[in-house]
Design an enzyme around this catalytic site. Sequence first.
Site, PDB file in Angstrom:
ATOM      1  N   ASP A  31       0.738  -1.141  -0.091  1.00 51.97           N
ATOM      2  CA  ASP A  31      -0.040  -0.114   0.133  1.00 51.97           C
ATOM      3  C   ASP A  31       0.760   1.342   0.036  1.00 51.97           C
ATOM      4  O   ASP A  31       0.656   2.015   0.870  1.00 51.97           O
ATOM      5  CB  ASP A  31      -0.740   0.019   0.882  1.00 51.97           C
ATOM      6  CG  ASP A  31      -1.709  -1.192   1.363  1.00 51.97           C
ATOM      7  OD1 ASP A  31      -1.953  -1.850   0.329  1.00 51.97           O
ATOM      8  OD2 ASP A  31      -2.225  -1.496   2.546  1.00 51.97           O
ATOM      9  N   GLU A  75     -11.985  -1.153  -2.893  1.00 55.57           N
ATOM     10  CA  GLU A  75     -11.334  -0.292  -1.992  1.00 55.57           C
ATOM     11  C   GLU A  75     -10.122   0.517  -2.429  1.00 55.57           C
ATOM     12  O   GLU A  75     -10.079   0.701  -3.859  1.00 55.57           O
ATOM     13  CB  GLU A  75     -10.709  -1.397  -0.563  1.00 55.57           C
ATOM     14  CG  GLU A  75      -9.903  -2.233  -1.286  1.00 55.57           C
ATOM     15  CD  GLU A  75      -9.245  -3.019  -0.096  1.00 55.57           C
ATOM     16  OE1 GLU A  75      -9.563  -3.224   1.015  1.00 55.57           O
ATOM     17  OE2 GLU A  75      -8.187  -3.944  -0.548  1.00 55.57           O
TER      18      GLU A  75
END
Length: 534
Positions: free
Chosen positions: A73, A301
Amino acid sequence: MKKYPLYIIGIAFLGFSCSKDSDIDDPIDPEDPVEEVSPPRNEDFIGPTYSDNYISIMSWSNRSKWNLANVHDPSVEKCDDYYYMYQTDASYGNVHEGHGHYPYRRSKDLINWEFQGMVFETVPAWVKDSLNNKRARMTPALPAIENPTYGFWAPCIRKVGNKYRLYYSVVVTNPIVGNSTETSWTERAFIGLAETDDLASNNWEDKGMVVCSEPDGEETYTRTSGNDWSGYFQFNAIDPSFIVTAEGEHWLIYGSWHSGIAALQLNTDTGKPDNLETLEDYGVRIAGRGDVNNNRWQALEAPEIIYNPETDYYYLFLAYDELSVAYNTRVARSKNITGPYLGINGENVTNGNECWPMLAHPYAFANHTGWVGISHCCVFQNPETNQWYYSSQGRLPENVPGINASNAIMMGHVREINWTEDGWPVVMPERFAGVPQLSLSIEAMYGQYEIITMDYQYRTIQTSKTFKLHSDGTVSGILSGTWSLNASNGILTLGNLQLIVRDGCNWESSGREATLVLSGLTTQGKPVWIKKIN
């Protein structure tokens, strides 16, 4: 920045064969014509030498050798001469545990990265206070959680004026009630804010909570079973992305799975919303998947938001599906920050329609295990050249022989983004390695290529096939027909498909040599990734 025209091939690419209504010419004679030799390009280029399998240096004591090992991420911003990359707390073997939160590293060239350490030594004190204040005000009131357990996920770094803002996610993983997450939803997630004047200093002023997960009354605290994935909160307060609009407004884009993706306007001075008193104060939904009015488990997401002034669109990048294997990246765009966001086919992603184009998907070129989990991207620019980049994790596939828990190997990937004439981003098929960009010529294109046309297949790795471009302008192998090159704008045409051509790195070759890499989109918005192999 350059914008490249893109048209669409008439090949179905089903099984990598031509359909009857193909716009590519009829197949050529199977005998290959006499080849002319492509002139050498970037012969002196030396590719990155670090291994994709970093088990030998996995320990915390070897972190100075990690380069892009253990990236998950990522979020990237430039400060002075360096790009800084911040990320989720994650590492193979969890060797980061006990050493702080939000690992970060820096690089001058986007290739060689120096691990720097952690942003925070401990959990920000406001998280527990905010959690228990919320619990005390519930009806009925809930007792305080004395020792919360936490996850530290997906920060977003942005330069805002002369300061740098770090929006970060802290999730409380305790059940709301009881002792089991099989029978209760887990507690709130929080997005916080920290600021600094200089990323090199790592001296942050924590500004506290920006937003949190807030119940909307649609569900109770309890789950019907471990397979109940409905969701207690309206928006899941994780995965922040920040943007300043063309009009100077500040917005936070956030959310995950529960009820979709939200856009929340912020005060330009504080970086926070002015009010969090009603559900409307938590933002408006700008993207969903499926029946957004009834489905609270939407399998998307990690929103990333950018504005491209050359196209005058806001681009919303989304991660689809589970992160270990199936992760794939989609993008939609809008003229307005709050949408509606539309795909390449005109479908309304804000209303829950499937998002196309897809930009990345699990894949494998020859001579490599391939990569999965390629999503939760960050998108950023070189401020000097305006070149756009795409960075994400890449995981090795499951059950790679000789590597224990191979799917937990997380390597940071950085790729160039280029733009089609009609304003859609395409991601280049190979990782960025700083290969010099040379003038293109017809002769440079002769030779053999690998091609992956990425059809969406859940938890399936897309593999490559081969074709050749011949000196007489014909194509053989898995493709057939004719080809042409517009050398001035770097576009190779195969039938009706136009592909952006760049000098890049063949990461799967011995020595990681320079080669040509090509990227484009089909009519349906499926990525086509190609590299030259000889």
